[in-house]
Design a protein around this motif. Structure first.
Motif, PDB file in Angstrom:
ATOM      1  N   ALA A 104       3.870  34.486  56.451  1.00  0.00           N
ATOM      2  CA  ALA A 104       4.768  33.856  55.478  1.00  0.00           C
ATOM      3  C   ALA A 104       6.148  34.496  55.492  1.00  0.00           C
ATOM      4  O   ALA A 104       7.146  33.832  55.246  1.00  0.00           O
ATOM      5  N   CYS A 105       6.213  35.770  55.807  1.00  0.00           N
ATOM      6  CA  CYS A 105       7.489  36.479  55.870  1.00  0.00           C
ATOM      7  C   CYS A 105       8.417  35.836  56.894  1.00  0.00           C
ATOM      8  O   CYS A 105       9.612  35.728  56.679  1.00  0.00           O
ATOM      9  N   ARG A 154      13.126  37.538  54.394  1.00  0.00           N
ATOM     10  CA  ARG A 154      13.552  38.369  55.530  1.00  0.00           C
ATOM     11  C   ARG A 154      14.866  39.071  55.213  1.00  0.00           C
ATOM     12  O   ARG A 154      15.038  40.244  55.523  1.00  0.00           O
ATOM     13  N   THR A 155      15.795  38.344  54.595  1.00  0.00           N
ATOM     14  CA  THR A 155      17.082  38.934  54.228  1.00  0.00           C
ATOM     15  C   THR A 155      16.877  40.057  53.224  1.00  0.00           C
ATOM     16  O   THR A 155      17.450  41.141  53.356  1.00  0.00           O
ATOM     17  N   GLU A 187      26.539  44.969  49.087  1.00  0.00           N
ATOM     18  CA  GLU A 187      26.973  45.327  50.433  1.00  0.00           C
ATOM     19  C   GLU A 187      25.821  45.180  51.434  1.00  0.00           C
ATOM     20  O   GLU A 187      25.981  44.580  52.502  1.00  0.00           O
ATOM     21  N   PHE A 188      24.655  45.696  51.072  1.00  0.00           N
ATOM     22  CA  PHE A 188      23.514  45.633  51.986  1.00  0.00           C
ATOM     23  C   PHE A 188      22.979  44.210  52.102  1.00  0.00           C
ATOM     24  O   PHE A 188      22.536  43.779  53.167  1.00  0.00           O
ATOM     25  N   TRP A 189      23.013  43.469  51.002  1.00  0.00           N
ATOM     26  CA  TRP A 189      22.572  42.071  51.029  1.00  0.00           C
ATOM     27  C   TRP A 189      23.466  41.262  51.968  1.00  0.00           C
ATOM     28  O   TRP A 189      22.973  40.496  52.795  1.00  0.00           O
ATOM     29  N   GLU A 190      24.775  41.438  51.863  1.00  0.00           N
ATOM     30  CA  GLU A 190      25.703  40.696  52.730  1.00  0.00           C
ATOM     31  C   GLU A 190      25.545  41.100  54.185  1.00  0.00           C
ATOM     32  O   GLU A 190      25.615  40.248  55.072  1.00  0.00           O
ATOM     33  N   GLN A 193      21.337  38.106  59.899  1.00  0.00           N
ATOM     34  CA  GLN A 193      20.449  36.950  60.060  1.00  0.00           C
ATOM     35  C   GLN A 193      21.221  35.752  60.613  1.00  0.00           C
ATOM     36  O   GLN A 193      20.731  35.048  61.500  1.00  0.00           O
ATOM     37  N   ALA A 194      22.432  35.523  60.111  1.00  0.00           N
ATOM     38  CA  ALA A 194      23.250  34.413  60.615  1.00  0.00           C
ATOM     39  C   ALA A 194      23.557  34.603  62.093  1.00  0.00           C
ATOM     40  O   ALA A 194      23.518  33.644  62.873  1.00  0.00           O
ATOM     41  N   ALA A 195      23.843  35.835  62.496  1.00  0.00           N
ATOM     42  CA  ALA A 195      24.124  36.118  63.906  1.00  0.00           C
ATOM     43  C   ALA A 195      22.887  35.872  64.769  1.00  0.00           C
ATOM     44  O   ALA A 195      22.991  35.324  65.870  1.00  0.00           O
ATOM     45  N   ARG A 196      21.716  36.279  64.257  1.00  0.00           N
ATOM     46  CA  ARG A 196      20.469  36.028  65.007  1.00  0.00           C
ATOM     47  C   ARG A 196      20.226  34.532  65.161  1.00  0.00           C
ATOM     48  O   ARG A 196      19.839  34.068  66.237  1.00  0.00           O
TER      49      ARG A 196
END
Length: 80
Positions: free
Chosen positions: A4-5, A12-13, A33-36, A42-45
């Protein structure tokens, strides 16, 4: 059965942001900061995966291949 993850991008984020926070020594007041950073990663992946799929599609259908002639348009029958 898929984990499910792997099907939940927000989870995942969140997990990646937590890992980044831990690696930074668990500093206070820097959650955003860490969330962004996790979201950017994730967007890059996802962008890299999209590019990989696009490249595979381009390699699967090279423009140099001649069109197939099915006889529907009558092409390929000339000169018979």
């Amino acid at each position: 059965m898929p984990d499910a993850c792997h099907d939940d991008p927000e989870r995942r984020t969140r997990e990646r942001a937590y890992l980044l926070w831990e690696r930074a020594g668990r500093p206070g007041g820097r959650a955003d900061e860490f969330w962004e950073q996790a979201r950017r990663e994730q967007a890059a992946r996802l962008a890299a995966e999209d590019e990989r799929v696009d490249e595979e599609a381009r390699e699967s259908f090279p423009a140099s291949d001649p069109p197939s002639h099915t006889g529907i348009t009558g092409e390929g029958r000339r000169g018979r």
